[in-house]
Every structure is written in C-alpha cells, then in structure tokens.
Design an enzyme around this catalytic site. Structure first.
Site, PDB file in Angstrom:
ATOM      1  N   HIS A  43      29.704   7.049  35.651  1.00 18.42           N
ATOM      2  CA  HIS A  43      29.151   6.900  36.931  1.00 18.42           C
ATOM      3  C   HIS A  43      29.964   6.942  38.600  1.00 18.42           C
ATOM      4  CE1 HIS A  43      25.356   6.824  34.065  1.00 18.42           C
ATOM      5  NE2 HIS A  43      26.278   5.950  33.644  1.00 18.42           N
ATOM      6  N   GLU A 146      24.964   0.599  23.885  1.00 17.13           N
ATOM      7  CA  GLU A 146      24.092   0.971  25.192  1.00 17.13           C
ATOM      8  C   GLU A 146      23.120   2.042  24.548  1.00 17.13           C
ATOM      9  OE1 GLU A 146      25.863   3.074  28.263  1.00 17.13           O
ATOM     10  OE2 GLU A 146      27.326   3.968  27.232  1.00 17.13           O
ATOM     11  N   ASP A 172      21.123   0.997  30.292  1.00 19.81           N
ATOM     12  CA  ASP A 172      21.017   1.849  29.612  1.00 19.81           C
ATOM     13  C   ASP A 172      20.744   1.789  28.048  1.00 19.81           C
ATOM     14  OD1 ASP A 172      21.540   3.997  30.646  1.00 19.81           O
ATOM     15  OD2 ASP A 172      23.851   4.218  30.277  1.00 19.81           O
TER      16      ASP A 172
END
Length: 254
Positions: A43, A146, A172
């Site tokens: 990310h 996640e 997530d």
C-alpha cells in the site's frame, strides 16, 4: 539477539510500517528503538530499487528490515529477499495452500522453490554459503490474517512449521465481514478472540497492527497476548505529532 530468536522465545517485539520512500525518514525511525521496520510494498508507491535502499539503511542502523510484499508471488518475494530483507510479511494468506506457496517463495530447495541469485543478500556473489545457512536459520515468514477465510483456516495455516508468526490486518479483516473500519464491533471482537485461541492452541506467536499512534493501545494488545506488534506507520506518526502539537500551540496563543 536476532528477531528470529525473539520470535521463538515469544518475546514482545515492536515495529512499524515504512510507507514514505525517504531514506532520512527510515533512518530516523530505525534509530528510534524499534525492533523491526517493515517496508510496505503493498500500500505504497515504493518500488524495488528504493526498497533495497531502505532495507540497507534500516539494517545498518541495527534494526531488522522486513518487507510486506504486494502479493503472495514467488518472483516478488525472491527479489525483496535478494535485496537483503530479513524476511517477508505476506498479505492475504487465507489457506494452508497459500501459506505453502509463501514458504516455497522464501526458501531455497529442497524446502522451497526459490531461485538462487547473486545479489546484495548473497554479498554480490561472495557470500552464498553464508547466506544459504542464514536463510535456513534466520529468515522470517510472517503471514497476514486479514480475511474471514484465513480465520476459518487458521489452525491449518499455523501448522506449517516455517511460519514464524502471523499478524492481523484489522481493516481488511473487518472489510471481509462487511464491517469496514468497525474495529470495536461485536463481530470483530469475537473474531479476534477466536484468533487468539487458535494462536495459543498452535503455539504460534500472534501479531496485530495497532494503526493509531497511541502507545496505550499497544499496551492493551500486549495484555491480550499479542507479541509481534506493528505500531502505526511513518505517515501517521508524523502527521499525528504535527497536528497535535500545532493545535496545542494555537490554542495557547488564543
């Protein structure tokens, strides 16, 4: 003591996420007392060449460099390890098969399928025997839990002996049950209790990402049994301190 040894002994380690591709930021954080720092290639806009620079800086400061790869991919994991990362954090490991795929990408044969290169990690070709031994004894695999599917398969995932620990990705995970960002919901609290139960049963160290830069939340998580804790991330730590202090100054000036 190496990070691998600390994980084996179930010691608490505190790290953080590097998302800003800046050498000085990484150096400042690496000199701040963290046990490990993870270069985030999932990310962020950090690419491999910059990741290698950050890995080198973190390592030279006496801190353990890890990389969160963008996906569970043999080529990606091989390249960040060749760049000198001490281990990888692999996202979306939702099954035993996903976990075995990550092991194969991290380890040389006969355990894995990773190709043998002569890059920074191998001393540019002069330290391959040393690196081969190090990879076997000290390389680190952390899987990210996640998704609700990962929770349902957690015991099978943690049965793989090459897994050094796992880290919960709370945002997530909450999204996978339709509760995006609702980290204190009844459903999330129930899921986290199940994760902790499985961790204790399988005797595998558990981790979690404490996203707000709040030390009290870290302490709360350690009381819950978490031992591998990511404390916020570089941009939030910077932004929080800037905003908190400038707000306080302006209030005092009124």
């Amino acid at each position: 003591m190496t990070l691998k040894s600390k994980l084996k002994k179930k010691q608490i380690t505190i790290g953080s996420w590097i998302t800003i591709g800046n050498n000085e930021t990484a150096e400042i954080m690496a000199r701040s007392g963290f046990d490990w720092l993870c270069v985030d290639m999932e990310h962020s806009v950090i690419e491999l060449q910059k990741a290698q620079d950050l890995i080198r800086i973190i390592e030279l400061c006496g801190c353990t460099p890890l990389v969160r790869v963008g996906e569970n991919n043999l080529t990606i994991i091989k390249r960040v390890m060749d760049a000198g990362s001490h281990g990888v954090i692999v996202p979306m490991v939702n099954s035993k098969e996903d976990c075995l795929k990550a092991v194969e990408a991290l380890k040389y044969p006969p355990i894995g399928k990773r190709g043998v290169g002569l890059a920074r990690a191998q001393g540019y070709g002069f330290d391959l025997p040393k690196y081969k031994k190090w990879l076997q004894e000290e390389s680190i695999l952390i899987v990210q839990i996640e998704h609700i599917n990962a929770v349902n398969n957690l015991r099978e995932i943690l049965s793989i002996k090459e897994v050094d620990g796992f880290i919960v990705g709370p945002y997530d995970l909450s999204a996978s049950i339709g509760k995006i960002g609702e980290l204190n919901s009844i459903e999330m609290k129930s899921i986290l209790k199940e994760i902790n139960k499985a961790s204790k049963e399988m005797d595998v160290i558990s981790g979690i990402h404490v996203i707000p830069p709040d030390p009290n939340q870290v302490l709360e998580r350690t009381k819950e049994g978490y031992r591998f804790i990511a404390f916020s991330l570089d941009s939030l730590i910077l932004g929080y301190n800037c905003r908190t202090n400038i707000t306080k100054i302006k209030q005092e000036l009124k």
